[in-house]
Design a protein around this motif. Structure first.
Motif, PDB file in Angstrom:
ATOM      1  N   UNK A 186      -7.411   2.734  -5.876  1.00 31.13           N
ATOM      2  CA  UNK A 186      -7.470   3.568  -7.085  1.00 31.13           C
ATOM      3  C   UNK A 186      -8.534   4.658  -6.989  1.00 31.13           C
ATOM      4  N   UNK A 187      -9.500   4.503  -6.054  1.00 31.05           N
ATOM      5  CA  UNK A 187     -10.623   5.432  -5.980  1.00 31.05           C
ATOM      6  C   UNK A 187     -11.725   5.110  -6.963  1.00 31.05           C
ATOM      7  N   UNK A 188     -11.570   4.057  -7.743  1.00 33.53           N
ATOM      8  CA  UNK A 188     -12.592   3.648  -8.698  1.00 33.53           C
ATOM      9  C   UNK A 188     -13.521   2.616  -8.073  1.00 33.53           C
TER      10      UNK A 188
ATOM     11  N   UNK B  87      -2.271   1.885 -11.610  1.00 40.27           N
ATOM     12  CA  UNK B  87      -1.308   1.027 -10.917  1.00 40.27           C
ATOM     13  C   UNK B  87      -2.015   0.134  -9.901  1.00 40.27           C
ATOM     14  N   UNK B  88      -2.935   0.688  -9.132  1.00 33.01           N
ATOM     15  CA  UNK B  88      -3.678  -0.105  -8.147  1.00 33.01           C
ATOM     16  C   UNK B  88      -4.574  -1.121  -8.821  1.00 33.01           C
TER      17      UNK B  88
ATOM     18  N   UNK C 280       0.832  -1.202   0.000  1.00 31.38           N
ATOM     19  CA  UNK C 280       0.000   0.000   0.000  1.00 31.38           C
ATOM     20  C   UNK C 280       0.869   1.255   0.000  1.00 31.38           C
ATOM     21  N   UNK C 281       1.957   1.212   0.747  1.00 33.95           N
ATOM     22  CA  UNK C 281       2.852   2.366   0.805  1.00 33.95           C
ATOM     23  C   UNK C 281       3.493   2.659  -0.552  1.00 33.95           C
ATOM     24  N   UNK C 282       3.820   1.598  -1.308  1.00 30.70           N
ATOM     25  CA  UNK C 282       4.548   1.800  -2.561  1.00 30.70           C
ATOM     26  C   UNK C 282       3.626   1.973  -3.762  1.00 30.70           C
ATOM     27  N   UNK C 283       2.522   1.226  -3.822  1.00 30.49           N
ATOM     28  CA  UNK C 283       1.679   1.213  -5.026  1.00 30.49           C
ATOM     29  C   UNK C 283       0.544   2.233  -4.968  1.00 30.49           C
ATOM     30  N   UNK C 284      -0.056   2.401  -3.808  1.00 25.28           N
ATOM     31  CA  UNK C 284      -1.209   3.299  -3.699  1.00 25.28           C
ATOM     32  C   UNK C 284      -0.907   4.734  -4.130  1.00 25.28           C
ATOM     33  N   UNK C 285       0.283   5.293  -3.841  1.00 22.25           N
ATOM     34  CA  UNK C 285       0.557   6.667  -4.287  1.00 22.25           C
ATOM     35  C   UNK C 285       0.687   6.821  -5.795  1.00 22.25           C
ATOM     36  N   UNK C 286       0.755   5.720  -6.520  1.00 20.09           N
ATOM     37  CA  UNK C 286       0.857   5.796  -7.971  1.00 20.09           C
ATOM     38  C   UNK C 286      -0.463   6.160  -8.610  1.00 20.09           C
ATOM     39  N   UNK C 287      -0.532   5.976  -9.894  1.00 20.18           N
ATOM     40  CA  UNK C 287      -1.758   6.300 -10.629  1.00 20.18           C
ATOM     41  C   UNK C 287      -2.858   5.308 -10.277  1.00 20.18           C
ATOM     42  N   UNK C 288      -4.130   5.653 -10.525  1.00 16.93           N
ATOM     43  CA  UNK C 288      -5.215   4.685 -10.312  1.00 16.93           C
ATOM     44  C   UNK C 288      -5.001   3.390 -11.088  1.00 16.93           C
TER      45      UNK C 288
END
Length: 585
Positions: A111-113, A75-76, A65-73
């Motif tokens: 991703x927020x989707x 990416x998640x 979560x620390x590494x992937x979540x800050x990426x683009x939607x």
């Protein structure tokens, strides 16, 4: 083929993933591009290049979560779909559909989707239809498996579309391509991916050690010639095809009646226990020396991967001469006997001789020389190796193994003399016979003689090993068990089987791994000075308790460390304290 009836839903789903994602670069659950070069470039930056070895399983999801979540939607979402592929193989007894769906949804929601929970590929009929239980390591080492998965996909999406189509049309080419990438060694998802894409050629078996054991036990050919994973996979397929002709029901290597053929030692009709070696005809089967030496026996308590052991046996079989090198305590002498017995085909000490070289060892000891007699004169006596060669010459159908401990401590030119040429694999015939200087007789080394040397990489005299020795021997390195995935699992299990508390077994491996890392990084020492696992193998009558562990550290490990760092006494005592800290409940 491995298209089991209960695997049909996941294989159909995997086929949709292959067409939609691997070839079409689309999202599995949504109408957008997702499995693209841009997507895996991002995951490589976010995860593959930043993740550190030694990540505890308990913290992996939070690290993800620390590494992937800050990426683009994207990416998640991409990681969530990779999780779908990764968990597809689990049957409901090891991970149910609801748990799989919840894990996929958790990552997707970063991703927020909106999560497409009603998608048919997320249904119970798909997620609950797995065909295997990959085991605990599939969870505890998931961070490594996903690193491998992401790196494979980055290589994949970098290919042209016609190259991808060609690889998917040729399973064995795909397997070779897969194995040529990074992070492949010991990866369970390597085997799972091959099954999902090519169920007609590959099994739903998640570990190479299980495949190797199947081959060692059931393969009709010479399993020692199978030197890579693809060759082992081909052998497993040939075993499957043979079994399908012998058994009317669906063949599954982890179900009866097939699992009993390789998970337990097979017995011959007379009960003599022949299982993977070559029975010795004309011998008394009641004599243990003349019973076949099975793969199960050879691998017992070795703590090395079965494929590695097979490579060791094949190396000495084909090249005649092998040297085992490694740090102190890696079991070189123990393994040498197993290699010899495997080569001979039975647990028999008659065709084996063992000597130890030292600075005073000479040609007269090894080949021939004059020895004093009781009467004050001298007699010409054959040396130990010449006598051994005559024994081997009298039994040409039996491999003979001459084991040399501390081979680097002797003066090889002085000890071997003209035999330095004769031990070469292609010089084992009368055509290359030489005249021995003392007896004036013609001599050659028989073709059934094999030389197995051992050397300690913590020995300062290693640098003196000359080129003549290195050119005539294959060299294989043995590692401390705590430092390899297979070795650590096998070693912890061995300690537990001997009565050790699982926490003690884990602590030994963790703390010795940390100590070995420090030793390996020391410029004055290096990897060759690491400390092997044999120090912590309980002897007969030993109970692996906290007191036993402290005793081993105080009497064996601490003195070795004081020798290594003789000018840093305080540092050594701190290292010893770290090993024994909280050793008692």
């Amino acid at each position: 083929m491995s298209r089991f009836k209960d695997a049909e839903p996941i294989l159909a789903a995997a086929e949709r993933w292959k067409r939609r994602c691997l070839l079409g670069e689309k999202s599995l659950f949504a109408e957008r591009s997702l499995w693209t070069r841009e997507g895996f470039d991002e995951l490589s930056r976010l995860y593959v290049e930043s993740i550190e070895d030694g990540l505890p399983a308990s913290s992996w999801l939070s690290e993800l979560e620390r590494t992937v979540k800050p990426g683009s939607p994207d990416a998640s979402c991409l990681w969530a779909e990779m999780t779908w592929v990764y968990r597809l193989i689990h049957h409901s007894r090891s991970m149910g559909a609801a748990k799989k769906r919840a894990r996929i949804a958790e990552i997707w929601n970063w991703s927020g989707r909106d999560f497409p929970a009603d998608h048919d590929l997320l249904s119970d009929s798909v997620l609950g239809a797995g065909v295997a239980n990959p085991g605990a390591a599939y969870n505890t080492l998931a961070w490594k498996e996903f690193r491998f998965f992401a790196s494979v996909m980055l290589r994949w999406v970098s290919l042209e579309i016609d190259e991808r189509e060609s690889l998917l049309d040729h399973p064995w080419d795909f397997a070779s391509w897969l194995d040529a990438g990074e992070f492949t060694e010991n990866r369970m998802f390597r085997h799972i991916l091959l099954f999902l894409l090519f169920p007609d050629e590959f099994e739903p078996i998640s570990t190479g050690k299980h495949k190797a054991k199947i081959v060692i036990t059931l393969y009709g050919g010479n399993w020692m010639e199978l030197t890579d994973d693809v060759a082992i996979d081909r052998a497993v397929l040939s075993i499957r095809r043979r079994l399908e002709s012998e058994y009317p029901d669906e063949i599954h290597f982890f179900r009866s009646p097939v699992k009993e053929l390789w998970q337990e030692e097979r017995r011959s009709p007379d009960g003599s226990g022949h299982a993977g070696g070559s029975p010795t005809s004309g011998k008394n089967d009641e004599d243990p020396r003349h019973r076949s030496y099975t793969a199960t026996q050879a691998l017992q308590d070795l703590f090395i991967d079965p494929g590695h052991f097979a490579r060791l046996v094949q190396a000495i079989k084909s090249g005649k001469n092998l040297i085992l090198q490694g740090p102190p305590g890696t079991g070189k002498t123990f393994i040498a006997r197993r290699i010899a017995w495997s080569l001979i085909g039975r647990q028999d000490s008659d065709p084996i001789e063992m000597v130890q070289f030292h600075q005073s060892y000479a040609y007269e000891d090894f080949v021939e020389g004059f020895r004093p007699t009781e009467g004050g004169g001298f007699d010409l006596k054959p040396g130990v190796f010449r006598r051994f060669c005559e024994r081997a010459r009298a039994n040409p159908d039996i491999p003979h193994v001459f084991i040399i401990d501390e081979i680097n401590r002797g003066n090889l030119s002085r000890i071997l003399g003209e035999l330095l040429m004769l031990i070469e694999a292609d010089k084992r015939s009368e055509d290359y016979a030489v005249t021995l200087p003392y007896s004036d007789t013609r001599f050659h080394v028989p073709g059934n003689v094999h030389l197995l040397g051992m050397m300690n990489t913590a020995d300062r005299s290693l640098a003196l090993v000359d080129y003549a020795l290195r050119r005539r021997f294959a060299f294989e390195t043995l590692e401390p068990a705590y430092g390899t995935e297979y070795g650590r699992d096998a070693f912890e299990k061995h300690l537990s089987d001997k009565g050790a508390d699982p926490n003690l077994a884990r602590r030994i491996c963790d703390r010795m791994s940390n100590l070995n890392e420090k030793i390996a990084n020391d410029k004055e020492l290096g990897r060759g000075f690491r400390i092997g696992h044999s120090y912590f193998v309980p002897g007969d009558g030993d109970a692996p308790s906290e007191d036993w562990y402290r005793h081993v550290v105080d009497t064996q490990i601490a003195p070795l460390l004081r020798e290594y760092w003789f000018d840093a006494a305080e540092d050594v005592e701190r290292d010893v304290a770290r090993l024994t800290a909280d050793a008692r409940p």
